[in-house]
Design an enzyme around this catalytic site. Structure first.
Site, PDB file in Angstrom:
ATOM      1  N   HIS A 132       1.008  -1.176   0.145  1.00  0.00           N
ATOM      2  CA  HIS A 132      -0.094   0.072   0.023  1.00  0.00           C
ATOM      3  C   HIS A 132       0.813   1.496  -0.110  1.00  0.00           C
ATOM      4  O   HIS A 132       1.906   1.296   0.447  1.00  0.00           O
ATOM      5  CB  HIS A 132      -1.015   0.112   1.266  1.00  0.00           C
ATOM      6  CG  HIS A 132      -2.004  -1.040   1.163  1.00  0.00           C
ATOM      7  ND1 HIS A 132      -3.364  -0.633   0.571  1.00  0.00           N
ATOM      8  CD2 HIS A 132      -2.140  -2.263   1.585  1.00  0.00           C
ATOM      9  CE1 HIS A 132      -3.973  -1.731   0.740  1.00  0.00           C
ATOM     10  NE2 HIS A 132      -3.467  -2.629   1.239  1.00  0.00           N
ATOM     11  N   VAL A 256       0.251 -23.308  20.683  1.00  0.00           N
ATOM     12  CA  VAL A 256       0.381 -22.769  21.840  1.00  0.00           C
ATOM     13  C   VAL A 256      -0.896 -23.153  22.676  1.00  0.00           C
ATOM     14  O   VAL A 256      -1.991 -22.504  22.355  1.00  0.00           O
ATOM     15  CB  VAL A 256       0.931 -21.452  22.154  1.00  0.00           C
ATOM     16  CG1 VAL A 256       0.647 -20.819  23.446  1.00  0.00           C
ATOM     17  CG2 VAL A 256       2.281 -20.980  21.640  1.00  0.00           C
ATOM     18  N   CYS A 494      -0.905 -25.821 -16.813  1.00  0.00           N
ATOM     19  CA  CYS A 494      -1.402 -24.352 -16.945  1.00  0.00           C
ATOM     20  C   CYS A 494      -0.523 -23.315 -16.468  1.00  0.00           C
ATOM     21  O   CYS A 494      -0.086 -22.193 -17.068  1.00  0.00           O
ATOM     22  CB  CYS A 494      -2.633 -24.248 -15.940  1.00  0.00           C
ATOM     23  SG  CYS A 494      -4.005 -25.400 -16.135  1.00  0.00           S
ATOM     24  N   CYS A 534      -2.755 -31.915 -12.814  1.00  0.00           N
ATOM     25  CA  CYS A 534      -1.367 -32.251 -12.090  1.00  0.00           C
ATOM     26  C   CYS A 534      -1.506 -32.846 -10.411  1.00  0.00           C
ATOM     27  O   CYS A 534      -0.225 -33.163 -10.206  1.00  0.00           O
ATOM     28  CB  CYS A 534      -0.387 -30.884 -12.162  1.00  0.00           C
ATOM     29  SG  CYS A 534      -1.139 -29.420 -11.042  1.00  0.00           S
TER      30      CYS A 534
END
Lengths: 567, 419
Positions: A132, A256, A494, A534
């Protein structure tokens, strides 16, 4: 700053005494009982001051909320039992990994844990990857404090970590010509008051020249050339790999679950893989940052999760635009996130979204049809040629804002050996490199009080990524194939990913030998067939590489079984 | 740089047939296959029913492919497997084809191209399925790959969405391997697959078929746990309130095939919105001179026999092509037709034996197909029924219809009430 009497008067007016706010230990604690989560968010918003360091702690009981504990890995072992790192980083998102990497500049034992099967599986892997410019951030916030410095760091960081980054520029487009003088003044204000220097106005004609497929109705735009895009999970993985190369340890599938705190100090941290005894804990736990703070007996803020959904469009649609288009709504909007946008990614797809929906569910990343429709209704106004037919996939992420809508980057308030990196939402990906440097300083300063902390002379900021053969010249590609013929075997048609690249991912510093782990690192399955061709091949390559049956290969988590064994 | 008359991309049934016929017509031919073995998708189609039209016998997919592989072995065709085309450019009146393989990167030159790149399956996201992203959501072809090529069971209790042929085949296949198939759900009000497959794969195994139903949502964090199924209205929009949740560990999608024409698009080949394949003439040449298309890349076929037929035609015409000029005239289709292939006629070519494939848009009973040229009916045929899943084939002598440059050629269907 809102006064407490004022807050309670407003709460009384709106919720008729069902909730009240009190100031305690420098926090505003809102308690009571409400029906809906929307009401809870509204009540806490009433009590919050934007960007304030006095945080709202949400103690409201919500009747709508079904209590859900965090999803925990099924793994139980003692791999980390008795481990005593100098620094324990909780969270393998962009914040945690960047902090871990900066800490390896020092001779410190750094252990990073994440409860998921891979890095960047929560917000860091579920955002649009925009770097940004900071145009919409007000002075006085930590977001603003970090954004310019961090934005300027991106070129260097991405070069060091060998990840693609493109400063493609961002346009905020306006269709009302009469607003131009006003917006012009706004830009000047941003420039001289807030230091957002590269912003300027461009005409409708100029915009048309740069982005011919944007709507005809735009009269002018704010141009932010410093804006860019990066692959957010790619950057996260790269940071983590560099940290590991420099001596940090990463333990995935490690949650945790509790902390033992004595006399304002974390003594031990319990996980599913044993009890850890760290000198310092860094809380980079994203949506769970308030839960971690509570475990550390240092709860002084609350996270209110906000869901957003993005669509990924085929690279065929990628040619429609080359930059980032953002909609800025001038109306006094109640929502805190920008209206989403359209972004041309580093992989030449378009990314459309996200929306912003308040939710109590921290981990519900299920997608919804309505989100896609909302986003497309809005974004087709920017680019009419945008169509849902080009969608190849979509995903939902959950942001982790506080009610003050700012970051919390500070040592514990009651507990001394914790540093919080919390409330991280947009532009948290952008600010991470700069935030990490500050937290590194805080951590070193803290540790120096109890141990000598010396420079790690062997620290190397450079990480070499896996080669991307489809982007290479024929000569470079041929040379690599000569060295390793597997680079010449295309597995994913692809995205044109070779077997060699997949094997590189399986032999990388943080190996995640799952179909999704490989997909995140080298992209087989990211294309228009979405792994139709794939995924069996990738599954087989993983099985062969590790000498395990195909049925033991997972999609992602230990329970994400793909096949059940030989027929 | 090596030179070829014909380069065929794709070593499935279309490419194999094209290679054989190109060689038989004297062309120096190169066949490129990206996988390690020839045969394309037939390798994983271990069920029978292939070759009924062509050989008059029921073969399995691998057996059918093998007949062509044996044949191509006898020719001078150069075959390269594990070889992937990364780029094609026009060059010296032909094409420069860049190939990547274990041997490196190589560019070969070819006078003509035959695109036999097959098709891919539509995915869950392309049919707007929402929810989580667990393991256990497979396209039917992917499930078939796991089952038949890797010998792995991908499901124990599954829902099949879409009644396309591969979905039906997989319903039977998984049942035979001991998995429970809860049902096949189809958003349309009529089945998408061949009638023979509905009988042989579903009815014979008591697998229910639910028409006008679709999967709207999937659940499960790790492996699929359940799906939400809704009834849909005539426009295939889910009807609120009809949702039901079904426990299952796999969702298998057979929701349509999309011809793969990404390479074709980079070469400027015009595609048909109806077939998603190249617009072509009776010789199967696309809008680009010297580029031919065949098989499922041209349009999705119902039977492999027709795939081979179009491959043969494309291979032969590519071999015979010498840059002759073309004159295209349109074959218009009426609204009852989904499409016809070819969509054009080349008036400069021999059109005495043109193979025409077409599909109706809806299920039609007692109808009459007509071919008119400039308002005059030149051919007609009655059909007891036409079904979109079943492709129809005709051989017509277009040279006898008096077609001229600006002729208006129309292929239409009349639905008769009084037949």
């Amino acid at each position: 700053m809102k006064r407490i009497e004022h807050i309670n008067r407003n709460l009384q007016k709106r919720f008729g005494g069902a909730v009240r706010c009190e100031e305690r230990d420098g926090c505003r604690i809102v308690s009571g009982t409400l029906d809906t989560w929307q009401q809870v968010v509204a009540a806490c918003d009433l009590a919050a001051d934007k960007y304030s360091k006095t945080h709202v702690v949400n103690d409201i009981v919500c009747r709508e909320v079904k209590p859900a504990s965090p999803r925990l890995p099924s793994l139980r072992d003692t791999a980390l039992e008795g481990d005593a790192p100098d620094v324990l980083v909780i969270g393998g998102g962009i914040s945690g990994v960047s902090i871990a990497r900066e800490l390896t500049k020092w001779k410190l034992d750094v252990l990073l844990v994440d409860k998921e099967a891979d890095l960047a599986l929560q917000a860091s892997g579920r955002n649009d990857g925009e770097v940004h410019p900071g145009i919409d951030l007000g002075k006085g916030s930590l977001k603003h404090y970090y954004i310019r410095r961090a934005n300027a760091m991106y070129g260097r960081i991405c070069e060091e970590l060998d990840v693609p980054f493109k400063r493609v520029g961002q346009y905020v487009c306006f269709d009302k010509g009469y607003l131009k003088p006003l917006v012009g003044l706004y830009c000047l204000w941003r420039k001289y008051h807030d230091g957002i220097e590269d912003t300027k106005l461009i005409s409708g004609e100029e915009l048309k020249m740069r982005e011919p497929n944007f709507s005809e109705r735009f009269r002018f735009a704010i141009s932010n050339p410093s804006s860019g895009c990066v692959c957010p999970y790619g950057l996260t993985i790269a940071y983590a790999e560099n940290a590991v190369q420099n001596g940090a340890r990463v333990s995935l599938n490690t949650a945790v679950t509790a902390m033992q705190v004595e006399n304002g100090k974390i003594v031990s941290v319990s996980t599913n893989r044993g009890t850890i005894y760290p000198k310092l804990v860094i809380n980079a736990a994203g949506v769970f940052a308030d839960d971690v703070a509570a475990m550390a007996d240092d709860r002084f803020f609350s996270i209110h999760p906000r869901r957003g959904t993005n669509s990924i469009l085929d690279t065929k649609a990628g040619v429609l635009m080359h930059s980032i288009a953002s909609i800025k709504e001038l109306s006094a909007s109640k929502t805190h996130s920008k209206g989403g946008g359209i972004l041309h990614t580093v992989h030449d797809n378009l990314l459309v979204g996200p929306d912003a929906v308040e939710t109590w569910e921290k981990e519900n990343t299920a997608t919804r049809k309505e989100s896609i429709e909302t986003v497309f209704d809005k974004q087709t106004k920017t680019m009419p040629k945008l169509t849902q037919r080009d969608i190849i996939t979509y995903f939902t992420g959950v942001r982790a804002p506080t009610f003050e809508e700012d970051f919390i980057i500070e040592p514990g308030r009651r507990t001394e050996n914790i540093i919080h990196c919390a409330g991280i939402q947009s532009p948290g990906l952008t600010t991470a490199p700069a935030v990490a440097l500050d937290i590194e300083q805080m951590a070193v300063a803290f540790l120096r009080k109890q141990m000598p902390v010396e420079k790690n002379e062997k620290y190397d900021p450079h990480r070499k990524g896996i080669p991307v053969l489809r982007d290479m010249s024929d000569e470079e590609r041929a040379e690599l194939i000569r060295q390793n013929p597997d680079y010449g075997v295309i597995v994913c048609r692809c995205e044109e990913i070779s077997k060699g690249e997949i094997l590189d991912a399986l032999r990388s510093p943080i190996c995640v030998p799952t179909v999704d782990g490989v997909k995140k690192r080298v992209r087989p399955g990211m294309g228009r067939c979405q792994g139709g061709f794939c995924s069996p091949l990738v599954t087989k390559i993983i099985a062969d590489e590790f000498g395990i049956p195909i049925s033991e290969v997972r999609k992602s988590s230990a329970e994400s079984v793909i096949t059940y064994g030989k027929i | 740089m090596q030179n070829y008359d014909v380069t065929i991309i794709g070593g499935g049934p279309a490419g194999l047939a094209a290679a054989i016929s190109a060689c038989q017509n004297g062309a120096k031919t190169l066949l490129i296959e990206r996988e390690a073995r020839l045969g394309g998708i037939l390798k994983q189609c271990i069920h029978d029913g292939f070759g009924l039209v062509r050989f008059g016998e029921k073969l399995s997919g691998p057996e059918y492919a093998e007949r062509f592989m044996d044949e191509v072995e006898k020719t001078d065709c150069e075959i390269r497997v594990l070889t992937f085309v990364t780029r094609i450019k026009r060059m010296n009146g032909g094409f420069a084809v860049t190939l990547v393989s274990r041997d490196g990167v190589q560019t070969v030159q070819s006078r003509t191209l035959v695109l036999a790149t097959g098709c891919r399956e539509r995915t869950a996201k392309q049919v707007a399925i929402h929810g989580t992203r667990p393991a256990g959501v497979f396209t039917a072809g992917t499930a078939q790959h796991f089952t038949n090529l890797l010998g792995e069971l991908p499901a124990k209790k599954c829902v099949i969405l879409g009644s396309g042929d591969i979905g039906l085949i997989m319903a039977r296949r998984l049942t035979l391997e001991g998995a429970e198939v809860i049902g096949v759900y189809e958003a349309k009000s009529t089945p998408s697959g061949l009638t023979r497959n509905i009988h042989q794969c579903l009815h014979d195994y008591q697998i229910p078929l639910y028409l006008s139903h679709t999967v709207t949502r999937v659940f499960g964090q790790d492996r699929l746990e359940k799906v939400e199924i809704s009834r849909v209205d005539e426009s295939m929009t889910p009807i609120p309130g009809t949702e039901q949740i079904i426990d299952c560990d796999a969702l298998i999608l057979s929701v349509g095939l999309i011809p793969e024409n990404e390479l074709a698009e980079t070469l400027g080949v015009s595609l048909s919105a109806a077939t998603k394949g190249p617009i072509c003439d009776g010789q199967l040449m696309s809008s680009q001179e010297g580029i031919f298309s065949c098989g499922n890349a041209l349009h999705v076929n119902d039977l492999v026999d027709y795939v081979s037929e179009s491959g043969e035609l494309a291979g032969k015409n590519a071999a015979l092509y010498r840059g002759q000029s073309r004159d295209w005239v349109d074959i218009h289709t009426g609204k009852e037709l989904l499409y016809c292939v070819p969509q054009k006629l080349n008036l400069q070519a021999d059109n005495s034996e043109i193979v025409l494939y077409f599909r109706s848009r809806d299920v039609l009973n007692d109808c009459r197909l007509t071919l008119t040229v400039d308002g005059k009916e030149v051919f007609a045929k009655k059909y007891r029924f036409l079904r979109p899943p079943e492709m129809e084939r005709l051989t017509l002598d277009f040279s006898s219809y008096g077609i001229r440059k600006n002729s208006d050629i129309r292929l239409e269907i009349e639905v008769k009430d009084d037949d």
